[in-house]
Design an enzyme around this catalytic site. Structure first.
Site, PDB file in Angstrom:
ATOM      1  N   LYS A 148       0.853  -1.188   0.000  1.00 26.38           N
ATOM      2  CA  LYS A 148       0.000   0.000   0.000  1.00 26.38           C
ATOM      3  C   LYS A 148       0.886   1.235   0.000  1.00 26.38           C
ATOM      4  CE  LYS A 148      -3.541   2.492   2.491  1.00 26.38           C
ATOM      5  NZ  LYS A 148      -4.603   2.454   3.488  1.00 26.38           N
ATOM      6  N   LYS A 202      -2.303  -1.478  -3.788  1.00 26.36           N
ATOM      7  CA  LYS A 202      -3.153  -0.287  -3.707  1.00 26.36           C
ATOM      8  C   LYS A 202      -2.307   0.971  -3.766  1.00 26.36           C
ATOM      9  CE  LYS A 202      -6.160   1.848  -0.344  1.00 26.36           C
ATOM     10  NZ  LYS A 202      -6.694   1.813   0.983  1.00 26.36           N
TER      11      LYS A 202
HETATM   12  C1  PBG Z   1      -6.991   3.755   5.468  1.00 25.10           C
HETATM   13  C2  PBG Z   1      -7.610   3.467   4.182  1.00 25.10           C
HETATM   14  C3  PBG Z   1      -7.526   4.347   3.106  1.00 25.10           C
HETATM   15  C4  PBG Z   1      -8.239   3.765   2.059  1.00 25.10           C
HETATM   16  C5  PBG Z   1      -8.763   2.549   2.502  1.00 25.10           C
HETATM   17  N1  PBG Z   1      -8.341   2.368   3.826  1.00 25.10           N
HETATM   18  C6  PBG Z   1      -6.915   5.701   3.010  1.00 25.10           C
HETATM   19  C7  PBG Z   1      -5.619   6.018   3.565  1.00 25.10           C
HETATM   20  O1  PBG Z   1      -4.711   5.195   3.664  1.00 25.10           O
HETATM   21  O2  PBG Z   1      -5.480   7.185   3.952  1.00 25.10           O
HETATM   22  C8  PBG Z   1      -8.359   4.424   0.718  1.00 25.10           C
HETATM   23  C9  PBG Z   1      -9.381   3.935  -0.189  1.00 25.10           C
HETATM   24  C10 PBG Z   1      -9.664   4.806  -1.344  1.00 25.10           C
HETATM   25  O3  PBG Z   1      -8.994   5.836  -1.605  1.00 25.10           O
HETATM   26  O4  PBG Z   1     -10.608   4.456  -2.062  1.00 25.10           O
HETATM   27  N2  PBG Z   1      -6.874   2.839   6.391  1.00 25.10           N
END
Ligand code: PBG
Length: 279
Positions: A148, A202
């Site tokens: 991520k 991601k």
């Molecule tokens: C955070 C989380 C995020 C998303 C899913 N879980 C955002 C982040 O890391 O700030 C993002 C999902 C999206 O942008 O559709 N735990």
């Protein structure tokens, strides 16, 4: 976020019914926590009566065969918007793990089938697996957000959650540097070793190379998350008449399949399923 809504518990059953009718196998739940329920420790995350747990129980009793994915991270619950707890202004990895493990257990007890840790703390998959095992929750799956990235493409999601205005700084001390590629393979290897059943990359489209490398290297179930910013770019361009939805919605998802994905998390799910049925 264009074309997306937040729903209350009362609206949830109808809202999700559409996905069930279309044969979508699983949905992911994300809570918009009331500001007065947020604190610096993310305490609401471990409350068995929090919004996600209540939604999970309601959905399981109404649609027993629908898969439920629960996000494990503290950002919907912390007043500072970080995924873990802070000590001296920095996210404290090991102290965060204790809270995340309790969050995972309350969600699994509420009926979540697949826990998806998106927090990116080191060692969390092993800690969650052990916590689930000792609570006799041995059948719960772990879908790790293994690679991520600290991405700008999460903007619309943070707005929807109400975590963006509070967030000071960024998440680069725990999410990955977008310049790195080999690190993704090390992250995936660790998560698999610790007991992840599936891994996720991601964001999706800007990181197709990572998806392909992960799938080629490990041959495990690999998922992509077409995140809020990717979705909004495409949806915004469609709404402005710049892109043709009949072409780009499924093309954007097919790219993931081509790269080797077993599944995709996407805000286009309902629309894509409708299009596939029509075709
Ligand atoms: C955070 C989380 C995020 C998303 C899913 N879980 C955002 C982040 O890391 O700030 C993002 C999902 C999206 O942008 O559709 N735990």
């Amino acid at each position: 976020m264009p074309g997306q809504v937040r729903v209350t518990l009362n609206e949830l059953i109808d809202h999700v019914g559409k996905a069930v009718d279309l044969g979508i196998p699983a949905i992911a739940l994300f809570p918009a926590t009331a500001p007065d329920r947020k604190d610096s420790e993310g305490s609401e995350a471990t409350n068995p009566e929090n919004l996600v747990c209540r939604a999970a129980r309601l959905l399981k009793s109404t649609y027993p065969t629908l898969g439920l994915i629960g996000d494990v991270a503290l950002d919907p619950y912390t007043d500072h918007g970080h995924d873990g707890v802070l000590r001296n202004g920095l996210v404290a990895n090991d102290e965060s793990l204790e809270v995340l493990a309790r969050q995972a257990v309350v969600q699994a007890q509420a009926g979540i089938d697949t826990l998806a840790p998106s927090d990116m703390m080191d060692g969390r998959i092993g800690v969650l697996r052990a916590a689930l095992d000792s609570a006799s929750l041995t059948d719960v799956r772990l879908m790790s957000y293994a690679a991520k990235y600290a991405s700008g493409f999460y903007g619309p999601f943070r707005d929807a959650l109400g975590s963006s205005s509070a967030l000071k700084g960024d998440k680069r001390t725990y999410q990955m540097d977008p310049a790195n590629s080999d690190e993704a393979l090390r992250e995936v290897a660790l998560d698999l070793q610790e007991g992840a059943d599936m891994v996720m990359v991601k964001p999706g489209m800007p990181y197709l190379d990572i998806i392909q490398r992960v799938k080629a290297t490990f041959a495990v179930p690999t998922f992509a998350y077409q995140v809020s910013g990717e979705y909004s770019m495409i949806k915004g361009a469609i709404d402005n008449g710049w892109l043709d939805p009949d072409k780009v919605v499924l093309e954007s998802l097919m790219a993931f399949k081509r790269a080797g994905c077993s599944g995709v998390l996407t805000y286009f799910a309902i629309e894509a399923a409708e299009r596939l049925q029509r075709d």
